[in-house]
Structure formats: structure tokens, C-alpha cells
Design an enzyme around this catalytic site. Structure first.
Site, PDB file in Angstrom:
ATOM      1  N   LYS A 189     -11.241  -2.056   6.780  1.00  0.00           N
ATOM      2  CA  LYS A 189     -12.101  -1.365   7.748  1.00  0.00           C
ATOM      3  C   LYS A 189     -13.543  -1.672   7.349  1.00  0.00           C
ATOM      4  O   LYS A 189     -14.351  -0.772   7.072  1.00  0.00           O
ATOM      5  CB  LYS A 189     -11.775   0.144   7.712  1.00  0.00           C
ATOM      6  CG  LYS A 189     -12.452   0.964   8.812  1.00  0.00           C
ATOM      7  CD  LYS A 189     -11.869   0.713  10.203  1.00  0.00           C
ATOM      8  CE  LYS A 189     -12.665   1.492  11.248  1.00  0.00           C
ATOM      9  NZ  LYS A 189     -12.257   1.146  12.629  1.00  0.00           N
ATOM     10  N   ASP A 245       0.614   1.936   3.358  1.00  0.00           N
ATOM     11  CA  ASP A 245       1.619   2.987   3.542  1.00  0.00           C
ATOM     12  C   ASP A 245       1.892   3.169   5.031  1.00  0.00           C
ATOM     13  O   ASP A 245       3.042   3.210   5.472  1.00  0.00           O
ATOM     14  CB  ASP A 245       1.098   4.288   2.927  1.00  0.00           C
ATOM     15  CG  ASP A 245       2.072   5.446   3.132  1.00  0.00           C
ATOM     16  OD1 ASP A 245       3.282   5.242   2.893  1.00  0.00           O
ATOM     17  OD2 ASP A 245       1.619   6.531   3.538  1.00  0.00           O
ATOM     18  N   ASP A 249       5.429   1.661   7.547  1.00  0.00           N
ATOM     19  CA  ASP A 249       6.329   2.463   8.395  1.00  0.00           C
ATOM     20  C   ASP A 249       6.313   1.927   9.826  1.00  0.00           C
ATOM     21  O   ASP A 249       7.349   1.831  10.486  1.00  0.00           O
ATOM     22  CB  ASP A 249       5.906   3.941   8.427  1.00  0.00           C
ATOM     23  CG  ASP A 249       6.566   4.754   7.315  1.00  0.00           C
ATOM     24  OD1 ASP A 249       6.836   4.170   6.238  1.00  0.00           O
ATOM     25  OD2 ASP A 249       6.813   5.962   7.516  1.00  0.00           O
TER      26      ASP A 249
HETATM   27  C1  IPM Z   1       6.024   5.478   0.338  1.00  0.00           C
HETATM   28  C2  IPM Z   1       5.949   6.973   0.393  1.00  0.00           C
HETATM   29  C3  IPM Z   1       5.093   7.479  -0.760  1.00  0.00           C
HETATM   30  C4  IPM Z   1       3.714   6.890  -0.615  1.00  0.00           C
HETATM   31  C5  IPM Z   1       5.023   9.009  -0.916  1.00  0.00           C
HETATM   32  C6  IPM Z   1       6.404   9.631  -1.017  1.00  0.00           C
HETATM   33  C7  IPM Z   1       4.186   9.418  -2.088  1.00  0.00           C
HETATM   34  O1  IPM Z   1       5.478   7.399   1.620  1.00  0.00           O
HETATM   35  O2  IPM Z   1       6.468   4.935  -0.688  1.00  0.00           O
HETATM   36  O3  IPM Z   1       5.675   4.829   1.331  1.00  0.00           O
HETATM   37  O4  IPM Z   1       2.887   7.429   0.148  1.00  0.00           O
HETATM   38  O5  IPM Z   1       3.428   5.878  -1.255  1.00  0.00           O
HETATM   39 MN    MN Z   2       5.228   5.766   3.090  1.00  0.00          MN
END
Ligand code: IPM
Ligand code: MN
Length: 366
Positions: A189, A245, A249
Site C-alpha cells: 500500500k 493473511d 483466505d
Molecule cells: C492464519 C491464521 C492465523 C494468522 C491466526 C490464527 C493467528 O489466521 O494462519 O492464517 O492470522 O496468521
Molecule cells: Mn488467516
């Protein structure tokens, strides 16, 4: 040589998916004659429930004494009201820091057979093959000062990066790109954040050592959008801790299911291998969790920590085979498609491996 693995099942669906990953590990190693020593230890909520800290000293010692750590997931709403140090997540963050792995590799691949599971049109995702390289030991997760005032009217975290933090993870991304399609997209960013400007300038410097790799820079908001509109346009995505992170996802969901992706944390003394999905306490203990993310993590463990490429390939081939044959856990079932349990999926993968190894024996016997 014996491969020593510290197994940390953790919370929620962690124990049930890890049970299938260890089943597959044991099976592939016994088929190939590789010796394996597994020891199980508590972390996160599982440790807190026994009155321990989220990362008990004996767990950390066992991890340090192993060749690799296989972890399920940590996190449980029962501890939501606790202070940061007394939450399950503190166990995982403490373990990452203690073992020193700074490069978290999160491959997001759209298996042909799972393209229909994606919320996006199949023709947009089929063939997507992305590797997210997430910086894991700096940024907002570890920066100080951090805290909240006593009256809970304000709170603060610090995003801090040193040049050295960026150099070491950028090198990993470029090295990985060399084994793939030779393209790195560095995500930041830099239009707003100083840390991102340092990140961008440093990635450019490191890039000078990798003239064979194409590099482009992208803002995090653009990248989030592009992942949803054109996931196939990415090869390696290199980014800082929190951005990685979030993007991992998203990448997992668009390529089919968060349940099928594994990860490898490298660069420290002992690697950590864990599925990308969380602990999902709402579905724990019901046999509906997908064990493929944990099993894929076990394959990554064999490849990176054990240098056992053949065994890792064997597991990955078996995963593709069962998916092609139409085996589905609940998260992958579309409409009224029938699905199998967590343990049945583990068993199907184990059988597929045994069958293929049998076939090879038959071939050699001819
Ligand atoms: C991941 C998880 C972790 C993170 C959490 C559980 C601390 O979301 O491994 O992606 O944020 O790194
Ligand atoms: Mn995560």
C-alpha cells in the site's frame, strides 16, 4: 534417517483433520520404508484448558527437538474475552516467532475437478495456480508499541518493517518463482504507508539479483479485486504479514475451497506445516471438516523438511485422484451431491496411495 515430527492438533477441527494427516503420513512412510517418529503436544486452547499457557514450555521444547511441526489449527471463542497473551492465537504466534520461519508459503491451486466449487465462474478459475509468499514474523502482528488504554477508549498497533525483514522473504519469493512461471507480484500500500514504500524499494533492489524473474507491484486493494476477477493472472504473490493473511483466505475461496489448502513456513530452524483454514469450532467433532488441507500440509512437510519428494508427490497425486473420482466432503458438495466424512476422505486418500504403489509393484514384477 528417522523423520521426527511434533504433532500439534490444537483446537476445533484441528484434532480430526490432523488424525487423517498422520494416518496418511504413516501410511506413505511405511509403504516407502521411511522411518517416522510422531509425538503429540498441546497448543492454543487445548493447552489453556489444561491450565497451561497457550504455548507450554514442553511443547516448544518438543518442537525445537523435531525435524518439523505439523499443526492443526488454533482458536476458540471460549477465550474471546481473555487478554491477548491468554488467547489460543498467542500460542501460534509465539511458536512462529520461536522457530523463526519468516516465509509462509500458501499455494492456492484450482484443481480441475473443483472448479465448479468456486463461487466464481469455472472458466475464470480453472487452471489458476498461485503461490502466496506471506512474510510471517513482522508487521502489525509483532510490531511494538501495541496496546489499549485502561478505559478501552483507544488501542494501537505498530506496523514496522526493517529492510532485512523484506530482503529475506523477497529472496524466497524470487527463488520460488524460478521453479514456477517466473513472475512475482509484490503487493503493498505504497500510496499510503511508509512501510510499504520501504517494502517496494527493497523488493526492487532484491529483484536486481533475479533478472530472469518478471516483477510487478500492485496495491493491496487492486490485488484483492484482481484475485476475484482474474485469479489466473497471478504466479507468485509476495506480501507482508496481514495482507498475506487476508489474501490467502480470498485466494483459497476463489480457487475452490479453503478446506483443501496446506501451507509451509520456512526459513527458521524447524518448519511449521499447517492447513490455511482455521479451527472452525462450529463444525468440530461432526465429521464434516475437510482433511485435505491438513493432508496437503503433510505432503509439504515431507518435501521441505524430509526431502522426500517421491512421498510428497504420492500424497498430492492421491488427493487429485480422489477429487477426480468425485469424493467430496461437505464443504465441496454442490447442491444435493452426496458427501463423505472427514475420516472417510482420509481413508480414500490412503487407499488411493496404496493402490498406486501396488500398481507400480505389479509393473516391476512383469
Ligand atoms: C492464519 C491464521 C492465523 C494468522 C491466526 C490464527 C493467528 O489466521 O494462519 O492464517 O492470522 O496468521
Ligand atoms: Mn488467516
Amino acid at each position: 534417517m528417522t523423520l521426527r515430527i511434533a504433532v500439534l492438533p490444537g483446537d476445533g477441527i484441528g484434532p480430526e483433520v490432523i488424525a487423517q494427516a498422520t494416518r496418511v503420513l504413516r501410511s506413505v512412510c511405511s509403504l516407502s520404508g521411511q522411518e517416522l517418529r510422531l509425538s503429540e503436544h498441546a497448543i492454543g486452547g487445548a493447552a489453556l484448558r489444561h491450565g497451561d499457557s497457550p504455548l507450554p514450555a514442553k511443547t516448544l521444547r518438543a518442537c525445537r527437538d523435531s525435524d518439523a511441526v505439523l499443526l492443526g489449527a488454533v482458536g476458540h471463542p471460549a477465550f474471546d474475552a481473555e487478554s491477548p497473551a491468554q488467547r489460543p492465537e498467542a500460542g501460534l504466534l509465539g511458536l512462529r516467532l520461536a522457530l523463526g520461519g519468516f516465509a509462509n508459503l500458501r499455494p492456492a491451486i484450482c484443481h480441475d475437478s473443483l472448479a465448479a466449487c468456486s463461487p466464481l465462474k469455472s472458466e475464470r478459475v480453472r487452471g489458476a495456480d498461485i503461490l502466496i509468499v506471506r512474510e510471517l514474523l513482522a508487521g502489525l502482528y509483532y510490531g511494538t508499541p501495541r496496546g489499549a488504554d485502561a478505559r478501552e477508549q483507544s488501542a494501537w498497533n505498530t506496523m514496522r518493517y526493517t529492510k532485512a525483514d523484506v530482503v529475506r522473504v523477497a529472496r524466497v519469493a524470487f527463488e520460488q518463482a524460478r521453479m514456477r512461471r517466473a513472475r512475482v507480484t509484490s503487493v503493498d500500500k505504497a500510496n499510503v504507508l511508509e512501510t510499504s514504500r520501504l517494502w517496494r524499494a527493497t523488493v526492487d533492489e532484491v529483484h536486481a539479483l533475479y533478472p530472469d524473474i518478471a516483477l510487478d507491484h500492485m496495491f493491496i486493494d487492486t490485488c484483492a479485486m484482481r484475485l476475484a476477477t482474474d485469479p489466473r493472472s497471478f504466479d507468485v504473490i509476495l506480501t507482508e504479514n496481514l495482507f498475506g493473511d487476508i489474501l490467502s483466505d480470498e485466494a483459497a475461496a476463489v480457487t475452490g475451497s479453503l478446506g483443501v489448502l496446506g501451507s509451509a513456513t520456512l526459513g527458521g530452524g524447524v518448519g511449521i506445516f499447517e492447513p490455511v483454514h482455521g479451527s472452525a469450532p462450529d463444525i468440530a467433532g461432526r465429521g464434516v471438516a475437510n482433511p485435505i488441507g491438513a493432508i496437503a500440509s503433510a505432503a509439504l512437510l515431507l518435501r521441505h523438511a524430509g526431502r522426500l519428494d517421491t512421498e510428497a508427490n504420492e500424497i498430492e497425486r492421491a488427493i487429485e485422484d480422489v477429487l477426480e473420482r468425485g469424493y467430496r466432503t461437505r464443504d465441496l458438495a454442490i447442491a444435493d451431491e452426496s458427501w463423505i466424512t472427514t475420516a472417510e476422505m482420509g481413508e480414500a486418500i490412503e487407499h488411493s496411495m496404496a493402490e498406486s504403489i501396488d500398481r507400480r509393484w505389479a509393473y516391476h514384477a512383469v
